[in-house]
Design a protein around this motif. Structure first.
Motif, mmCIF file in Angstrom:
data_model
loop_
_atom_site.group_PDB
_atom_site.id
_atom_site.type_symbol
_atom_site.label_atom_id
_atom_site.label_comp_id
_atom_site.label_asym_id
_atom_site.label_seq_id
_atom_site.Cartn_x
_atom_site.Cartn_y
_atom_site.Cartn_z
ATOM 1 N N ARG A 94 28.289 34.777 49.332
ATOM 2 C CA ARG A 94 29.258 35.715 50.683
ATOM 3 C C ARG A 94 27.843 35.803 51.813
ATOM 4 N NH1 ARG A 94 31.258 40.878 48.303
ATOM 5 N NH2 ARG A 94 33.187 39.849 47.735
ATOM 6 N N HIS A 101 35.012 35.605 46.603
ATOM 7 C CA HIS A 101 35.247 35.998 45.112
ATOM 8 C C HIS A 101 35.223 35.341 44.691
ATOM 9 C CE1 HIS A 101 39.123 35.584 46.731
ATOM 10 N NE2 HIS A 101 39.537 36.331 45.602
ATOM 11 N N MET A 108 34.304 39.251 37.412
ATOM 12 C CA MET A 108 33.662 39.568 39.195
ATOM 13 C C MET A 108 33.164 41.026 38.572
ATOM 14 S SD MET A 108 33.144 39.180 42.043
ATOM 15 C CE MET A 108 32.126 40.475 42.962
ATOM 16 N N HIS A 134 42.045 41.906 45.016
ATOM 17 C CA HIS A 134 41.937 40.529 44.424
ATOM 18 C C HIS A 134 42.328 39.560 43.048
ATOM 19 C CE1 HIS A 134 38.959 39.670 47.744
ATOM 20 N NE2 HIS A 134 38.120 40.207 47.457
#
Length: 193
Positions: A94, A101, A108, A134
């Motif tokens: 990140r 992601h 996640m 997402h």
């Protein structure tokens, strides 16, 4: 230990030493090549992935490769029940790509829960940000909402910020256990006048 396991451990140690020496000598391209070949030869070996990841972090212009590998590496770490290490790899990716992601909502959510268990409420909320965008339509969205509400109440003392989450849960997932849990979290919250 089986003969194969000791050969693999010995080969992994030799590869680590070789890559470390190449890095020390400033030959990052050669280190990357060796790390890549070892990862290809042992696709399920965590040490090969760690080595490749470490070299990618050092290489300029490798952000896309790092992100691509990072997704696979995080997934492998999660499958091997190493969520803390998976979270560290995720965060390193990140840094290189703020939009990074995972492809699977379950992975996640595991990272978000791992971050929450570490006691960092703000970092947990940062990971949860955009979860529903997402992973549209994913059945884990109510769990992500519930975790966000828990973090806001228990980690930051911000019950006021939970009300929109609760309304969303009650509207979209009225019969979910997560809606009941957030209602319970808000049980002592004063009603607005």
């Amino acid at each position: 230990m089986s003969p194969t396991a000791s050969v693999t451990a010995e080969a992994a140690q030799q590869a680590d030493e070789l890559v470390t020496q190449m890095i020390a000598d400033g030959d990052l391209r050669a280190a990357l090549q060796v790390a890549y070949e070892e990862r290809q030869a042992w696709p399920d070996d965590l040490s090969a992935h760690r080595r490749y990841h470490r070299v990618l972090l050092l290489m300029p212009g490798q952000a896309a490769t790092l992100v691509d590998h990072g997704r696979r590496f995080v997934d492998l770490l999660l499958r091997r029940d190493r969520p803390g290490e998976a979270l560290r790899v995720f965060k390193a990716c990140r840094v290189k790509d703020p939009a990074f992601h995972l492809e699977r909502a379950s992975g996640m959510l595991t990272l978000c829960r791992t971050q929450w268990r570490s006691g960092d409420a703000k970092a947990t909320l940062a990971l949860l940000a955009g979860f529903d965008r997402h992973y549209p339509g994913d059945p884990l969205i109510p769990q992500a909402y519930e975790l966000a509400a828990r973090v806001l109440v228990q980690g930051l003392g911000r019950r006021d910020m939970v009300k929109p989450i609760l309304r969303t849960l009650q509207k979209r997932y009225p019969d979910s256990p997560e809606a009941r849990e957030v209602e319970w979290l808000m049980r002592d919250a004063p009603e607005p006048i």
